[in-house]
Write a protein that holds these residues in place. Structure first.
Motif, short mmCIF file in Angstrom:
data_model
loop_
_atom_site.label_atom_id
_atom_site.label_comp_id
_atom_site.label_asym_id
_atom_site.label_seq_id
_atom_site.Cartn_x
_atom_site.Cartn_y
_atom_site.Cartn_z
N GLU A 44 36.67 48.64 47.31
CA GLU A 44 37.01 47.27 46.91
C GLU A 44 37.06 46.33 48.11
O GLU A 44 36.66 45.17 48.02
CB GLU A 44 38.33 47.25 46.15
N TYR A 56 45.03 43.97 45.57
CA TYR A 56 44.25 42.73 45.53
C TYR A 56 45.04 41.49 45.98
O TYR A 56 44.46 40.42 46.15
CB TYR A 56 43.72 42.47 44.12
N SER A 80 40.80 45.71 36.74
CA SER A 80 42.09 45.92 36.06
C SER A 80 41.99 47.05 35.04
O SER A 80 42.88 47.90 34.95
CB SER A 80 42.56 44.63 35.37
N PRO A 107 43.81 40.67 39.41
CA PRO A 107 42.46 40.13 39.33
C PRO A 107 42.21 39.46 37.98
O PRO A 107 42.72 39.88 36.95
CB PRO A 107 41.57 41.35 39.49
N ALA A 165 36.30 42.34 47.34
CA ALA A 165 37.19 42.07 46.21
C ALA A 165 38.65 42.22 46.58
O ALA A 165 39.53 41.62 45.94
CB ALA A 165 36.86 43.01 45.05
N SER A 166 38.92 42.98 47.63
CA SER A 166 40.29 43.24 48.05
C SER A 166 40.46 42.80 49.49
O SER A 166 39.61 43.08 50.33
CB SER A 166 40.60 44.73 47.91
#
Length: 266
Positions: free
Chosen positions: A174, A259, A118, A263, A179-180
Motif C-alpha cells: 500500500e 492509511y 477497506s 479510505p 495509498a498509505s
C-alpha cells in the motif's frame, strides 16, 4: 462417529432352525455383513479431535482427561496413545486445524487491496474473529496453555509470525502504490495490530474486561475463566452483533493506523 454394531447371536439362536441345530452349525457360515464395522486410523484420529473440541466447549482444558477423550471417541485408553502422546498433543493438533481454517479464509483477501482496501482488510479481520469465535473452546484452551506448554507457545508464535508477515507485506504494498503514507516500519506496525487483535479477541471470548484493573493480569485468553461461556462471554460461534462490533472496532483502528484515515470507497 461409527460405533461397532451390536452382535445378533442372541436373536439368531432363538429361531426354530437354530434351536434344532448342533452348536457347531451355528458358527459354520457366519453372516459377515453383520460384523462390527472397524474405524480406520484416520477416522479414529478425527474422532479424538472431534471429542476434544466438544469437551472443550463444556469444561476447562485442565479438567479434560485422557479417559474423557478416549470415551468420547469410542476407543480404549491404550488405543488413544497410538494416535496422540498426550492431551496437549491433541490440543496442538486442534490449534493447527483452527489456524489452517483461518488462513484458508484469508488466502485471497489482499487480491482486492488496490481497488477496495477497506473491504479487503475487513475480510481479513472477519476471518480471524469469526474462526476463533466458531472454535472458542480450542482458542481459549490453547491460549491458556501457552504459558505452561512450550510446544503450544512455539506453535502460537509461528502462526502469529506468519500473520504478521502477511500484514507487513500488504502494508508495504500500500505504501509502494502511494495509498498509505510513511509511518512505523511495516513489520512493527503489523506486529502491534495483530497483537491488538489477539488482545481484543481474548477479551471478547472470555468476557474479560480490559478496562477493569482487577482483571488485568488474567491474560492468556482468560485462563482462570476457561470454559465459562456465561452472559459476559462475547463472540459466540455463529455470529451476531458482538462479532460485528468487534470487527468494526478493529477495522477502524487498522485503517487509521495504516492509511491515516478511513479510505474512501469500499
Amino acid at each position: 462417529m461409527n460405533l461397532p454394531a451390536p452382535t445378533e447371536t442372541a436373536s439368531a439362536a432363538s429361531t426354530p432352525a437354530a434351536q434344532g441345530a448342533p452348536a457347531a452349525a451355528l458358527h459354520a457360515a457366519p453372516n459377515r455383513g453383520r460384523r462390527a464395522a472397524r474405524l480406520s486410523g484416520d477416522e479414529r484420529q478425527r474422532a479424538i479431535l472431534m471429542a476434544a473440541e466438544r469437551l472443550l466447549g463444556e469444561k476447562d482444558f485442565a479438567d479434560v482427561t485422557i479417559d474423557d477423550l478416549a470415551r468420547g471417541a469410542g476407543i480404549s485408553r491404550p488405543t488413544f496413545y497410538f494416535y496422540f502422546a498426550s492431551k496437549q498433543a491433541v490440543l496442538l493438533a486442534l490449534l493447527d486445524q483452527v489456524a489452517h481454517e483461518a488462513e484458508k479464509r484469508t488466502a485471497e483477501v489482499f487480491a482486492d487491496l488496490s481497488t477496495a482496501p477497506s473491504a479487503a482488510w475487513r475480510k481479513a479481520i472477519e476471518a480471524f474473529v469469526g474462526t476463533f469465535a466458531e472454535h472458542r473452546g480450542v482458542s481459549v484452551a490453547a491460549a491458556g496453555a501457552r504459558s505452561s506448554e512450550p510446544e503450544l507457545a512455539a506453535e502460537w508464535a509461528t502462526l502469529t509470525n506468519r500473520w504478521i508477515d502477511a500484514t507487513a507485506a500488504a502494508i508495504q504494498d500500500e505504501r509502494d502504490r502511494g495509498a498509505s503514507p510513511a509511518g512505523p516500519e511495516p513489520r512493527l506496525l503489523a506486529s502491534a495490530l495483530n497483537l491488538l487483535n489477539e488482545r481484543v479477541i481474548t477479551a471478547a471470548l472470555t468476557g474479560l474486561d480490559p478496562a477493569r484493573p482487577d482483571q488485568m493480569g488474567r491474560d492468556q485468553m482468560g485462563q482462570d475463566q476457561m470454559g465459562q461461556a456465561g452472559p459476559a462471554a462475547a463472540l459466540p460461534g455463529g455470529g451476531g452483533e458482538t462479532v460485528g462490533e468487534t470487527v468494526e472496532t478493529l477495522l477502524h483502528i487498522w485503517l487509521t493506523s495504516i492509511y491515516g484515515a478511513v479510505p474512501a470507497g469500499p
